[in-house]
Design a protein around this motif. Sequence first.
Motif, PDB file in Angstrom:
ATOM      1  N   UNK A  48       0.820  -1.206   0.000  1.00 23.29           N
ATOM      2  CA  UNK A  48       0.000   0.000   0.000  1.00 23.29           C
ATOM      3  C   UNK A  48       0.859   1.262   0.000  1.00 23.29           C
ATOM      4  N   UNK A  49       2.154   1.106   0.279  1.00 28.71           N
ATOM      5  CA  UNK A  49       3.028   2.283   0.323  1.00 28.71           C
ATOM      6  C   UNK A  49       3.433   2.664  -1.094  1.00 28.71           C
ATOM      7  N   UNK A  50       3.298   3.941  -1.392  1.00 27.64           N
ATOM      8  CA  UNK A  50       3.524   4.446  -2.755  1.00 27.64           C
ATOM      9  C   UNK A  50       4.957   4.262  -3.243  1.00 27.64           C
ATOM     10  N   UNK A  51       5.922   4.277  -2.342  1.00 26.15           N
ATOM     11  CA  UNK A  51       7.321   4.202  -2.764  1.00 26.15           C
ATOM     12  C   UNK A  51       7.806   2.773  -2.978  1.00 26.15           C
ATOM     13  N   UNK A  52       6.939   1.785  -2.683  1.00 24.20           N
ATOM     14  CA  UNK A  52       7.343   0.386  -2.827  1.00 24.20           C
ATOM     15  C   UNK A  52       6.411  -0.337  -3.795  1.00 24.20           C
ATOM     16  N   UNK A  53       7.000  -0.981  -4.762  1.00 22.41           N
ATOM     17  CA  UNK A  53       6.241  -1.799  -5.714  1.00 22.41           C
ATOM     18  C   UNK A  53       6.494  -3.251  -5.349  1.00 22.41           C
ATOM     19  N   UNK A  54       5.456  -4.020  -5.194  1.00 18.80           N
ATOM     20  CA  UNK A  54       5.589  -5.432  -4.841  1.00 18.80           C
ATOM     21  C   UNK A  54       4.516  -5.829  -3.854  1.00 18.80           C
ATOM     22  N   UNK A  55       4.848  -6.773  -2.988  1.00 15.85           N
ATOM     23  CA  UNK A  55       3.893  -7.327  -2.042  1.00 15.85           C
ATOM     24  C   UNK A  55       4.449  -7.241  -0.631  1.00 15.85           C
ATOM     25  N   UNK A  56       3.542  -7.241   0.349  1.00 14.65           N
ATOM     26  CA  UNK A  56       3.979  -7.250   1.734  1.00 14.65           C
ATOM     27  C   UNK A  56       3.045  -6.479   2.635  1.00 14.65           C
ATOM     28  N   UNK A  57       3.428  -6.435   3.899  1.00 17.76           N
ATOM     29  CA  UNK A  57       2.612  -5.769   4.902  1.00 17.76           C
ATOM     30  C   UNK A  57       3.463  -5.473   6.134  1.00 17.76           C
ATOM     31  N   UNK A  58       2.910  -4.714   7.047  1.00 13.21           N
ATOM     32  CA  UNK A  58       3.565  -4.424   8.317  1.00 13.21           C
ATOM     33  C   UNK A  58       2.794  -5.135   9.419  1.00 13.21           C
ATOM     34  N   UNK A  59       3.514  -5.826  10.277  1.00 13.60           N
ATOM     35  CA  UNK A  59       2.923  -6.502  11.414  1.00 13.60           C
ATOM     36  C   UNK A  59       3.441  -5.806  12.657  1.00 13.60           C
ATOM     37  N   UNK A  60       2.532  -5.293  13.470  1.00 15.62           N
ATOM     38  CA  UNK A  60       2.927  -4.599  14.690  1.00 15.62           C
ATOM     39  C   UNK A  60       2.568  -3.132  14.600  1.00 15.62           C
ATOM     40  N   UNK A  61       3.230  -2.312  15.404  1.00 11.93           N
ATOM     41  CA  UNK A  61       2.934  -0.882  15.443  1.00 11.93           C
ATOM     42  C   UNK A  61       3.389  -0.219  14.158  1.00 11.93           C
ATOM     43  N   UNK A  62       2.515   0.525  13.538  1.00 15.41           N
ATOM     44  CA  UNK A  62       2.862   1.200  12.291  1.00 15.41           C
ATOM     45  C   UNK A  62       2.078   2.504  12.182  1.00 15.41           C
ATOM     46  N   UNK A  63       2.503   3.325  11.279  1.00  9.60           N
ATOM     47  CA  UNK A  63       1.836   4.589  10.995  1.00  9.60           C
ATOM     48  C   UNK A  63       1.796   4.691   9.481  1.00  9.60           C
ATOM     49  N   UNK A 116       9.881   7.927   7.969  1.00  9.99           N
ATOM     50  CA  UNK A 116       9.929   9.056   8.898  1.00  9.99           C
ATOM     51  C   UNK A 116       9.467   8.742  10.312  1.00  9.99           C
ATOM     52  N   UNK A 117       8.726   7.652  10.503  1.00 11.21           N
ATOM     53  CA  UNK A 117       8.266   7.334  11.849  1.00 11.21           C
ATOM     54  C   UNK A 117       9.141   6.312  12.564  1.00 11.21           C
ATOM     55  N   UNK A 118      10.199   5.841  11.904  1.00  8.26           N
ATOM     56  CA  UNK A 118      11.126   4.931  12.578  1.00  8.26           C
ATOM     57  C   UNK A 118      11.916   5.690  13.630  1.00  8.26           C
ATOM     58  N   UNK A 119      12.174   5.015  14.733  1.00  5.58           N
ATOM     59  CA  UNK A 119      12.960   5.596  15.808  1.00  5.58           C
ATOM     60  C   UNK A 119      14.068   4.612  16.141  1.00  5.58           C
ATOM     61  N   UNK A 120      15.301   5.069  16.092  1.00  2.00           N
ATOM     62  CA  UNK A 120      16.421   4.207  16.462  1.00  2.00           C
ATOM     63  C   UNK A 120      16.853   3.268  15.365  1.00  2.00           C
ATOM     64  N   UNK A 121      17.441   2.157  15.808  1.00  2.00           N
ATOM     65  CA  UNK A 121      18.020   1.209  14.873  1.00  2.00           C
ATOM     66  C   UNK A 121      16.972   0.253  14.310  1.00  2.00           C
ATOM     67  N   UNK A 122      17.225  -0.211  13.101  1.00  3.82           N
ATOM     68  CA  UNK A 122      16.404  -1.222  12.445  1.00  3.82           C
ATOM     69  C   UNK A 122      17.336  -2.319  11.953  1.00  3.82           C
ATOM     70  N   UNK A 123      16.776  -3.510  11.756  1.00  2.47           N
ATOM     71  CA  UNK A 123      17.533  -4.605  11.163  1.00  2.47           C
ATOM     72  C   UNK A 123      16.839  -5.007   9.876  1.00  2.47           C
ATOM     73  N   UNK A 124      17.608  -5.076   8.798  1.00  6.06           N
ATOM     74  CA  UNK A 124      17.106  -5.514   7.502  1.00  6.06           C
ATOM     75  C   UNK A 124      17.625  -6.930   7.274  1.00  6.06           C
ATOM     76  N   UNK A 125      16.711  -7.859   7.008  1.00  7.05           N
ATOM     77  CA  UNK A 125      17.054  -9.261   6.783  1.00  7.05           C
ATOM     78  C   UNK A 125      16.542  -9.664   5.413  1.00  7.05           C
TER      79      UNK A 125
END
Length: 163
Positions: A48-63, A116-125
């Motif tokens: 649903x995010x305009x900057x990403x083409x493909x499939x997926x979703x967010x599980x957990x807290x999101x904005x 813009x709503x991320x806070x702190x570190x993230x891990x990309x796997x």
Amino acid sequence: KGDGAKTKKLVPPSPSLSLAPGKTFSLPKDVVKNLTRELDAVPWPAQSRKMIKGYGTCVGATYDFEGPRLGSWTGKAEPAIRALNKALAEMTQGLDFRWGSLQINKNSVSAEHCDKNNVGLSIVLLLGSFSGGAFSMSDGTCRVEQPGSAVVIDGSASTCCNR
């Protein structure tokens, strides 16, 4: 207590290992294979995010575009989410790292963007079977190309995912 017993001095726990942008991890091949199988079995929705083409979703807290929400997924995705959550917990065991959401992207390509709503570190796997794909920081500080590889990033910095 007056009974002559000595009180043991409490020793503080050793400090947690720290994470910093650029730190890399690798998951064992059998874990990657199992996670890939679990995630491939899920009919992920179109992004649903305009900057990403493909499939997926967010599980957990999101904005998202509709405001703050708690993203959840049940049914076919539940075993995959549980397996992914377990693998991430094991990968970060002993490290000072907590997360509030999992962003899952499948067959996705993104334009350069900042979460813009991320806070702190993230891990990309990275998981799956692919060739030519990669995740990279826009400033060139890191790039991940191999399935089963993970990297710690500044979650609020500019990133992109390309072919």
